[in-house]
Design a protein around this motif. Structure first.
Motif, PDB file in Angstrom:
ATOM      1  N   SER A 165       0.814  -1.212   0.000  1.00  0.00           N
ATOM      2  CA  SER A 165       0.000   0.000   0.000  1.00  0.00           C
ATOM      3  C   SER A 165       0.850   1.265   0.000  1.00  0.00           C
ATOM      4  O   SER A 165       1.907   1.335   0.638  1.00  0.00           O
ATOM      5  CB  SER A 165      -0.917  -0.001   1.233  1.00  0.00           C
ATOM      6  OG  SER A 165      -1.587   1.225   1.358  1.00  0.00           O
ATOM      7  N   GLU A 166       0.370   2.284  -0.711  1.00  0.00           N
ATOM      8  CA  GLU A 166       1.022   3.583  -0.669  1.00  0.00           C
ATOM      9  C   GLU A 166       0.936   4.209   0.720  1.00  0.00           C
ATOM     10  O   GLU A 166       1.675   5.132   1.051  1.00  0.00           O
ATOM     11  CB  GLU A 166       0.388   4.520  -1.702  1.00  0.00           C
ATOM     12  CG  GLU A 166       0.716   4.196  -3.148  1.00  0.00           C
ATOM     13  CD  GLU A 166       2.163   4.533  -3.529  1.00  0.00           C
ATOM     14  OE1 GLU A 166       2.844   5.188  -2.722  1.00  0.00           O
ATOM     15  OE2 GLU A 166       2.600   4.131  -4.620  1.00  0.00           O
ATOM     16  N   LYS A 167       0.033   3.699   1.559  1.00  0.00           N
ATOM     17  CA  LYS A 167      -0.105   4.203   2.924  1.00  0.00           C
ATOM     18  C   LYS A 167       1.147   3.947   3.758  1.00  0.00           C
ATOM     19  O   LYS A 167       1.285   4.473   4.859  1.00  0.00           O
ATOM     20  CB  LYS A 167      -1.299   3.540   3.614  1.00  0.00           C
ATOM     21  CG  LYS A 167      -2.644   3.857   2.982  1.00  0.00           C
ATOM     22  CD  LYS A 167      -3.038   5.312   3.225  1.00  0.00           C
ATOM     23  CE  LYS A 167      -4.443   5.581   2.697  1.00  0.00           C
ATOM     24  NZ  LYS A 167      -4.849   6.997   2.922  1.00  0.00           N
ATOM     25  N   PRO A 175       6.098   1.201  -3.982  1.00  0.00           N
ATOM     26  CA  PRO A 175       5.359   2.417  -3.597  1.00  0.00           C
ATOM     27  C   PRO A 175       6.181   3.692  -3.803  1.00  0.00           C
ATOM     28  O   PRO A 175       7.328   3.791  -3.371  1.00  0.00           O
ATOM     29  CB  PRO A 175       5.054   2.194  -2.113  1.00  0.00           C
ATOM     30  CG  PRO A 175       5.106   0.717  -1.927  1.00  0.00           C
ATOM     31  CD  PRO A 175       6.156   0.231  -2.873  1.00  0.00           C
ATOM     32  N   SER A 182       5.487   6.361  -2.338  1.00  0.00           N
ATOM     33  CA  SER A 182       5.513   7.037  -1.040  1.00  0.00           C
ATOM     34  C   SER A 182       6.719   6.663  -0.188  1.00  0.00           C
ATOM     35  O   SER A 182       6.946   7.274   0.855  1.00  0.00           O
ATOM     36  CB  SER A 182       4.230   6.729  -0.261  1.00  0.00           C
ATOM     37  OG  SER A 182       4.121   5.337   0.003  1.00  0.00           O
TER      38      SER A 182
END
Length: 792
Positions: free
Chosen positions: A101-103, A125, A127
């Motif tokens: 996840s990019e989270k 990602p 991020s």
């Protein structure tokens, strides 16, 4: 009711933890420091998002509960915290699928991300570039795709980035130059293209740069020579051109340089041989020309020099004999001329040597011809003394000059002398005798065939012979255009007719062909492999390669005793018959009343390692398909490796098919999926899987939840449940073997390391086995059968 129950369950927790949980929520809202037991709300939300995007088929993330309780106190698998903030996510070998996840960019304190050896897909990602404290990213051995995010260069503290063995494409982002603390960059085994950015060389601390097995093109940047701390540079299997930078010798700490299988041209820079720390130099499969510099004595640590398959020329420098540390030297498939330097006999550690297919001449130094077989020297038409078929001419007086004149008087002196006439007559008489012997031999063969036909010799049971074609060829063999049987040494001799009339039972089939147990008329038994005709090389090449295989002898290798070429293209290989069958059946198909103790398993491991070591170091052969199925046991459970070198009898496309087949049964190293080329390190991986079979009693396909055996074992060891790995039979034995099991397990896991460079070679494996249980290793050596009596 379910919600009420959940609330009651939480109420039954110790008050201490409930107070900590409440205090944690208040502390987050106030921005106060945490005590490390409860995770911050922001990190909790990020972890929940990460879990949502992952596919957890093994239930590894079951501990990631809805409350966040325990995330920072060891309750959540793979999570480490400091003051309530996540600093590490470590979940390798967990069978995880899905995406990252990019989270993950919300974990602002994250230092280490380790998700290697899973089944992750999607992109790396973007991020990750938002994490100012990120130091290590380990995502190798997954199925990640897309490009390397340029944002990764925004991580000023990044020390290790390993994205190897994925499906990444695109180019190397120049922004990586901003990661000035980078120690390790591994992007190997992807489909990355473009050139090597010169800015990559700005990382003053980098020690490992691995970009091999990609589609990288362009030249080697000259600025790469400014990486003074570089220890490993691996750029092999790309499309790199140009020349080797002339000042590459400035890499004073370089230990391994692998530029093999590219399109590099030009000559060898003299500075290349000034690096005293260099241990491995591999330049195979390029377009290098020129010669080797003469003075090579500075290379005091060099153990491997591979210049195979280039356009190098000139003499082989005698100064190579000064590099006492060298153990592997391959100069084959070049244009070297002159003699093999006698100084090479002074290399005490030399275990692999090859100068085949050059333009060398003269006699091979005696010590080299004794230590290495003829395959190390073939292809040099003027080279002699390396086999019985290439003797060097004896010293003889120079021939007399011809008479200066060819007039009538000289013609009269050309009349035949009495000695000449006697010699000619003797030659004619000898030719007549040989012809009579051949006629007599043909008559005896026809008489024997007619006698068998007259006596009504019946067809044998169990399939009626090796095959229909082989049975039909018996008639043809009796004529002048019959098949050809070539014998090597062996415990007994048989004719082609004996072989083709033998009772045959199918033992199994493989990518190479069908194997039979053949019982000859006199009761002796041999194993026969009928090769697939459309997969084998032409007759001339086949005979040359089969002849080389027939000369290989080692107590732990299955000996090729003969081969037969039928009149219709049939090709049969004849081996010793092993009474106990394969190691696979010995381990996995026995009844519950049959046990295999630890000394037996250890002696098998040692024997297989010795056989493989001989193949690698003495025969220059990579097995390519080592499995417990083609490890055969005699009546004393001594192992014999089978199917070695058979790829040399096959076409290149057929060999590729064998590699692909091997990958489906659990023994193939991960890099084979892309390279399709077996190496000594892929053999070591297969050997490690065999060790795991001996330790666990499980076959490679028996891992739970679809895992392969190495992955399952590694996951159990990671959770510190190591005792659950071992076969129950071994655990019932005396407790004194506990350390031996653990040490052998460590060695096996070392062999199946996903990174080929991290695996030991077979010599190291053998040495460690002998250290683990020296008395069994010594016993295995003493019990090895001799060649005169391969199997009672």
């Amino acid at each position: 009711m379910e919600r009420e129950g959940s609330r009651h369950d939480r109420a039954r927790l110790p008050l201490f933890f409930l107070l900590l949980l409440a205090a944690g929520a208040g502390a987050h809202s106030r921005g106060a420091e945490w005590d490390g037991v409860v995770v911050t709300q922001a990190d909790y939300q990020a972890l929940r998002a990460i879990k949502h995007d992952l596919v957890d088929s093994l239930g590894v993330l079951r501990s990631w509960n809805d409350s966040g309780f325990g995330a920072c106190s060891g309750g959540w698998a793979g999570i480490k915290c400091v003051k309530g903030q996540v600093i590490a996510v470590q979940l390798p070998w967990k069978g995880l699928g899905g995406r990252i996840s990019e989270k993950i960019g919300q974990l602002q304190a994250l230092r280490k991300l380790s998700l290697h050896d899973n089944h992750l897909t999607g992109a790396v990602p973007f991020s990750l570039g938002f994490l100012p404290y990120l130091r290590g990213v380990y995502l190798f051995n997954n199925r990640l795709s897309g490009t390397i995010p340029p944002s990764i260069g925004n991580c000023p503290l990044l020390q290790a980035l390993d994205l190897s063995n994925n499906l990444l494409s695109g180019t190397i982002p120049p922004s990586l130059a901003n990661s000035t603390k980078l120690l390790r960059l591994n992007l190997s085994f992807n489909t990355i293209s473009g050139s090597i950015p010169s800015v990559v060389s700005r990382s003053a601390s980098i020690a490992i740069l691995a970009l091999d097995h990609n589609n990288i093109s362009g030249p080697i940047p000259a600025s790469i020579t400014k990486l003074g701390t570089l220890q490993i540079l691996s750029l092999s299997h790309n499309q790199i051109g140009g020349t080797i930078p002339s000042d590459i010798g400035e890499l004073s700490q370089l230990e391994e340089l692998d530029l093999s299988f590219n399109a590099i041209n030009g000559s060898l820079p003299s500075s290349l041989f000034n690096m005293s720390s260099l241990a491995v130099l591999d330049l195979e499969g390029n377009r290098l020309d020129g010669g080797i510099p003469e003075n090579l004595s500075v290379l005091r640590n060099l153990s491997e020099l591979n210049l195979k398959n280039n356009h190098l020329k000139g003499p082989i420098p005698s100064s190579i004999g000064n590099i006492s540390s060298i153990d592997r030297l391959d100069l084959s498939e070049n244009n070297f001329t002159g003699q093999i330097p006698a100084s090479l006999v002074n290399l005490p550690n030399l275990t692999s040597f090859n100068v085949s297919y050059n333009n060398l001449s003269g006699a091979v130094p005696t010590d080299l011809s004794r230590r290495f077989n003829s395959s190390s020297f073939v292809g040099n038409l003027q080279l002699c003394g390396f086999s019985t078929s290439t003797p060097c001419p004896t010293n003889s007086p120079p021939p007399q000059a011809p008479p200066p004149s060819a007039g009538p008087s000289s013609r009269r002196r050309r009349h035949l002398s009495t000695k000449d006439i006697v010699l000619i007559a003797a030659g004619i008489l000898l030719a007549i005798l040989l012809l009579l012997c051949l006629v007599l031999l043909c008559c005896l063969i026809k008489k024997r065939a007619a006698s068998k036909k007259k006596n009504g010799k019946p067809e044998k049971a169990g399939g009626g012979g090796i095959s229909e074609k082989a049975t039909a060829s018996r008639e043809v063999e009796s004529s002048d255009i019959g098949g050809k049987l070539v014998h090597f040494d062996g415990p007994f001799v048989f004719t082609a007719d004996d072989l083709l009339c033998a009772t045959a039972e199918i033992m199994g089939k493989s990518a190479y062909g069908t194997a039979y147990k053949a019982t000859l008329e006199d009761g002796n038994q041999v194993a026969v492999k009928r090769l697939r005709e459309k997969m084998t090389k032409g007759q001339k090449e086949f005979e040359a390669e089969a002849g080389a295989l027939g000369r290989i002898r080692h107590p732990n290798l299955l000996a090729l005793r003969a081969y037969y070429l039928g009149p219709k293209g049939e090709k049969l290989l004849v081996f010793d018959y092993m009474a106990m069958g394969s190691l696979a059946s010995f381990l996995h198909a026995r009844g519950p009343e049959t046990t295999v103790d630890w000394p037996t398993r250890m002696s098998i491991a040692v024997g297989v390692s010795r056989g493989l070591h001989h193949l690698h170091t003495q025969e220059n052969i990579v097995h390519g398909n080592l499995t417990s199925t083609n490890i055969l046991l005699d009546q004393r459970t001594v192992p014999h490796i089978a199917d070695y070198g058979l790829s040399r009898l096959m076409t290149s496309s057929a060999s590729t098919t064998v590699v692909a087949t091997a990958g489906a049964i659990g023994y193939a190293a991960p890099e084979l999926a892309k390279t399709k080329k077996p190496t000594a390190k892929t053999d070591v991986y297969s050997l490690g899987v065999v060790f795991l079979e001996l330790l666990t009693g499980k076959s490679p396909s028996e891992g739970p939840n679809g895992e392969d055996l190495p992955q399952w074992v590694a996951s159990i060891v990671k959770e510190e449940w190591t005792n659950e790995v071992f076969d129950l039979e071994l655990m019932r034995e005396t407790p004194t073997i506990g350390d031996e099991l653990l040490n052998t397990l460590k060695l096996a896991l070392h062999c199946v390391d996903p990174s080929p460079a991290a695996r030991p070679d077979v010599e190291q494996v053998l040495r460690q086995l002998e250290e683990i249980k020296p008395e069994v290793a010594a016993g295995a050596k003493d019990d090895e059968p001799t060649e005169e009596s391969p199997d009672e």
